[in-house]
Design a protein around this motif. Structure first.
Motif, PDB file in Angstrom:
ATOM      1  N   MET A  12       6.244   7.358   0.700  1.00 39.84           N
ATOM      2  CA  MET A  12       6.648   7.701   1.735  1.00 39.84           C
ATOM      3  C   MET A  12       8.213   7.998   1.349  1.00 39.84           C
ATOM      4  SD  MET A  12       6.827   6.291   5.698  1.00 39.84           S
ATOM      5  CE  MET A  12       7.720   7.244   6.835  1.00 39.84           C
ATOM      6  N   ALA A  13       8.553   9.321   1.376  1.00 44.04           N
ATOM      7  CA  ALA A  13      10.065   9.622   1.407  1.00 44.04           C
ATOM      8  C   ALA A  13      10.602   9.884   2.714  1.00 44.04           C
ATOM      9  CB  ALA A  13      10.232  10.628   0.333  1.00 44.04           C
ATOM     10  N   LEU A  14      11.813   9.491   3.290  1.00 44.07           N
ATOM     11  CA  LEU A  14      12.359   9.622   4.365  1.00 44.07           C
ATOM     12  C   LEU A  14      13.854  10.312   3.860  1.00 44.07           C
ATOM     13  CD1 LEU A  14      12.895  10.036   7.247  1.00 44.07           C
ATOM     14  CD2 LEU A  14      13.554   7.619   7.303  1.00 44.07           C
ATOM     15  N   ALA A  15      13.883  11.617   4.199  1.00 45.70           N
ATOM     16  CA  ALA A  15      15.070  12.455   3.564  1.00 45.70           C
ATOM     17  C   ALA A  15      16.121  12.578   4.906  1.00 45.70           C
ATOM     18  CB  ALA A  15      14.671  14.013   3.394  1.00 45.70           C
ATOM     19  N   LEU A  16      17.280  11.968   4.504  1.00 45.31           N
ATOM     20  CA  LEU A  16      18.524  12.062   5.579  1.00 45.31           C
ATOM     21  C   LEU A  16      19.862  12.646   5.208  1.00 45.31           C
ATOM     22  CD1 LEU A  16      18.155   8.247   6.443  1.00 45.31           C
ATOM     23  CD2 LEU A  16      17.012  10.124   7.405  1.00 45.31           C
ATOM     24  N   HIS A  17      20.429  13.302   5.725  1.00 45.44           N
ATOM     25  CA  HIS A  17      21.885  13.939   5.789  1.00 45.44           C
ATOM     26  C   HIS A  17      22.797  13.421   6.681  1.00 45.44           C
ATOM     27  CE1 HIS A  17      18.555  16.749   4.248  1.00 45.44           C
ATOM     28  NE2 HIS A  17      19.717  17.105   3.231  1.00 45.44           N
ATOM     29  N   PRO A  18      23.702  12.600   6.123  1.00 47.56           N
ATOM     30  CA  PRO A  18      24.756  12.264   7.461  1.00 47.56           C
ATOM     31  C   PRO A  18      25.255  13.072   8.290  1.00 47.56           C
ATOM     32  CG  PRO A  18      25.089  11.241   5.021  1.00 47.56           C
ATOM     33  CD  PRO A  18      23.938  12.408   4.999  1.00 47.56           C
ATOM     34  N   PHE A  19      25.374  14.308   7.929  1.00 41.86           N
ATOM     35  CA  PHE A  19      26.071  15.028   9.014  1.00 41.86           C
ATOM     36  C   PHE A  19      24.909  15.451  10.117  1.00 41.86           C
ATOM     37  CE2 PHE A  19      24.605  17.972   5.769  1.00 41.86           C
ATOM     38  CZ  PHE A  19      24.038  19.088   6.131  1.00 41.86           C
ATOM     39  N   VAL A  20      23.695  15.108   9.966  1.00 40.03           N
ATOM     40  CA  VAL A  20      22.601  15.263  10.893  1.00 40.03           C
ATOM     41  C   VAL A  20      22.326  14.079  11.407  1.00 40.03           C
ATOM     42  CG1 VAL A  20      20.319  16.254  11.203  1.00 40.03           C
ATOM     43  CG2 VAL A  20      21.781  17.225   9.507  1.00 40.03           C
ATOM     44  N   ILE A  21      21.500  13.188  10.742  1.00 36.52           N
ATOM     45  CA  ILE A  21      21.138  11.914  11.516  1.00 36.52           C
ATOM     46  C   ILE A  21      22.515  11.253  11.847  1.00 36.52           C
ATOM     47  CG2 ILE A  21      21.161  10.450   9.349  1.00 36.52           C
ATOM     48  CD1 ILE A  21      18.453  10.777  11.904  1.00 36.52           C
ATOM     49  N   GLY A  22      23.571  11.269  11.121  1.00 41.08           N
ATOM     50  CA  GLY A  22      24.598  10.405  11.503  1.00 41.08           C
ATOM     51  C   GLY A  22      25.628  10.795  12.904  1.00 41.08           C
ATOM     52  N   GLN A  23      24.868  12.029  13.594  1.00 39.64           N
ATOM     53  CA  GLN A  23      25.556  12.312  15.069  1.00 39.64           C
ATOM     54  C   GLN A  23      25.223  10.872  15.709  1.00 39.64           C
ATOM     55  OE1 GLN A  23      27.214  15.008  15.522  1.00 39.64           O
ATOM     56  NE2 GLN A  23      27.141  15.660  13.504  1.00 39.64           N
ATOM     57  N   ARG A  40       0.781  -1.204  -0.023  1.00 45.54           N
ATOM     58  CA  ARG A  40       0.018   0.014  -0.157  1.00 45.54           C
ATOM     59  C   ARG A  40       0.804   1.241  -0.015  1.00 45.54           C
ATOM     60  NH1 ARG A  40      -5.436  -1.259   3.748  1.00 45.54           N
ATOM     61  NH2 ARG A  40      -5.160   1.164   3.439  1.00 45.54           N
ATOM     62  N   VAL A  41       1.998   1.211   0.731  1.00 45.61           N
ATOM     63  CA  VAL A  41       2.704   2.370   0.744  1.00 45.61           C
ATOM     64  C   VAL A  41       4.155   2.011   0.218  1.00 45.61           C
ATOM     65  CG1 VAL A  41       4.132   3.922   2.199  1.00 45.61           C
ATOM     66  CG2 VAL A  41       1.978   3.195   2.934  1.00 45.61           C
ATOM     67  N   ALA A  42       4.782   2.685  -0.982  1.00 44.93           N
ATOM     68  CA  ALA A  42       6.077   2.565  -1.542  1.00 44.93           C
ATOM     69  C   ALA A  42       7.127   3.657  -0.776  1.00 44.93           C
ATOM     70  CB  ALA A  42       6.251   2.715  -2.973  1.00 44.93           C
ATOM     71  N   ALA A  43       8.042   3.017  -0.189  1.00 43.26           N
ATOM     72  CA  ALA A  43       8.949   3.800   0.600  1.00 43.26           C
ATOM     73  C   ALA A  43      10.401   4.176   0.252  1.00 43.26           C
ATOM     74  CB  ALA A  43       8.820   3.531   2.204  1.00 43.26           C
ATOM     75  N   TYR A  44      11.000   5.131   0.377  1.00 46.09           N
ATOM     76  CA  TYR A  44      12.440   4.945  -0.043  1.00 46.09           C
ATOM     77  C   TYR A  44      13.181   5.773   0.713  1.00 46.09           C
ATOM     78  CZ  TYR A  44      12.154   9.466  -2.582  1.00 46.09           C
ATOM     79  OH  TYR A  44      12.014  11.012  -2.623  1.00 46.09           O
ATOM     80  N   ILE A  45      14.551   5.797   1.037  1.00 46.59           N
ATOM     81  CA  ILE A  45      15.398   6.656   1.795  1.00 46.59           C
ATOM     82  C   ILE A  45      16.133   7.490   0.889  1.00 46.59           C
ATOM     83  CG2 ILE A  45      17.395   6.737   3.518  1.00 46.59           C
ATOM     84  CD1 ILE A  45      14.790   5.397   4.479  1.00 46.59           C
ATOM     85  N   GLY A  46      15.839   8.797   1.005  1.00 43.03           N
ATOM     86  CA  GLY A  46      16.484   9.817   0.015  1.00 43.03           C
ATOM     87  C   GLY A  46      17.943  10.248   0.788  1.00 43.03           C
ATOM     88  N   LEU A  47      18.951   9.560   0.643  1.00 45.33           N
ATOM     89  CA  LEU A  47      20.242   9.868   1.417  1.00 45.33           C
ATOM     90  C   LEU A  47      21.075  10.900   0.499  1.00 45.33           C
ATOM     91  CD1 LEU A  47      22.126   9.002   3.551  1.00 45.33           C
ATOM     92  CD2 LEU A  47      23.216   7.252   2.027  1.00 45.33           C
TER      93      LEU A  47
END
Length: 291
Positions: free
Chosen positions: A241-252, A28-35
């Motif tokens: 569903m898109a989950l947007a990640l930035h390694p200098f933020v979420i990688g802390q 029902r939901v297509a999800a991806y990680i936007g790294l």
């Protein structure tokens, strides 16, 4: 008579009046990680954690904060993606190929999708003539193609920036979707032949959330809430569903376990398609856009 201020890039389309989307396997939901895999210039201001030194050259405080991403944060983030069997959709500045080739190698080993994300995130994609932009985009796309062995299908501009010519020029180069227009929960066709818009998020986005003071537990709850609502909405037509990640933020370090909890939750959902933005665009094009 056409109003010169009308948006000619895409048409208005209420989500209640579209052909239904069916994702593979009945999901029902297509999800991806936007790294976001980004390079920043040492002598230019950019995204900052503290504006007080942003105009200094060099700006050790803010440049160092950003530089934590490719040096440390992305490797911690990759550990979580690997743990839950999730491929990234890498939004990659072409300068990454020169400055951080080890990241390109890691992505190739994991079969990431590669999207063109400009040359560097220190310079927004604006202020070019059509010919200048064509030359610039050709260089970006060719550099990523050479580094990865794959021609990117998708584009997201630095800071989600485009010109009015960007979609048509990208189509000339063989790309077929953009992420910049964060105005929908489903893919849709742009008015440029062959080009799609695929959903991305500036709200479910670590950079925006944590800069506003949200905590790790609140981040996990937002991921759950986003999925639950999109799942409810998708009773008759699939959502993205898109989950947007930035390694200098979420990688802390103090945030890492919360990313792991969010990915664990998504990976455990029985009717989610954890995929890449490339595959979402391909599926939509083959099952909806061309019919």
């Amino acid at each position: 008579m056409t109003n010169p201020t009308d948006n000619a890039l895409f048409d208005y389309s209420p989500i209640t009046e579209r052909p239904p989307i069916s994702w593979p396997g009945g999901a029902r939901v297509a999800a991806y990680i936007g790294l976001n895999v980004e390079h920043f210039l040492v002598d230019r201001p950019s995204t900052s954690i503290w504006p007080g030194s942003a105009d200094l050259v060099p700006d050790a405080l803010n440049y160092g904060w950003r530089d934590y991403g490719p040096r440390v944060g992305i490797w911690r983030t990759i550990q979580s993606l690997d743990r839950h069997g999730i491929r990234a959709s890498a939004l990659v500045n072409s300068a990454v190929a020169e400055h951080y080739p080890q990241i390109i190698t890691a992505g190739l080993e994991r079969n990431w999708a590669w999207l063109a994300h400009g040359r560097t995130n220190s310079i927004l994609h604006t202020g070019m003539t059509r010919d200048e932009e064509r030359d610039f985009l050709t260089d970006v796309v060719d550099t990523i193609t050479t580094a990865t062995g794959r021609r990117p299908q998708g584009w997201m501009g630095p800071g989600l920036t485009e010109t009015f010519n960007t979609p048509a020029l990208l189509a000339e180069l063989g790309l077929n979707y953009v992420l910049d227009w964060t105005n929908d929960d489903q893919p849709y066709r742009l008015n440029t032949s062959g080009m799609l818009s695929v959903p991305y998020s500036i709200e479910l986005n670590d950079l925006l959330l944590f800069s506003k003071g949200f905590t790790g537990p609140e981040f996990v709850q937002m991921v759950k809430d986003q999925h639950e609502q999109l799942h409810a909405d998708s009773e008759h037509s699939g959502r993205v569903m898109a989950l947007a990640l930035h390694p200098f933020v979420i990688g802390q370090p103090f945030r890492h376990k919360y990313l792991d909890q969010a990915l664990e939750y998504l990976a455990a959902q029985p009717d989610i398609w954890l995929t890449t933005s490339d595959e979402i665009a391909d599926h939509y094009r083959s099952t909806v856009a061309e019919h």
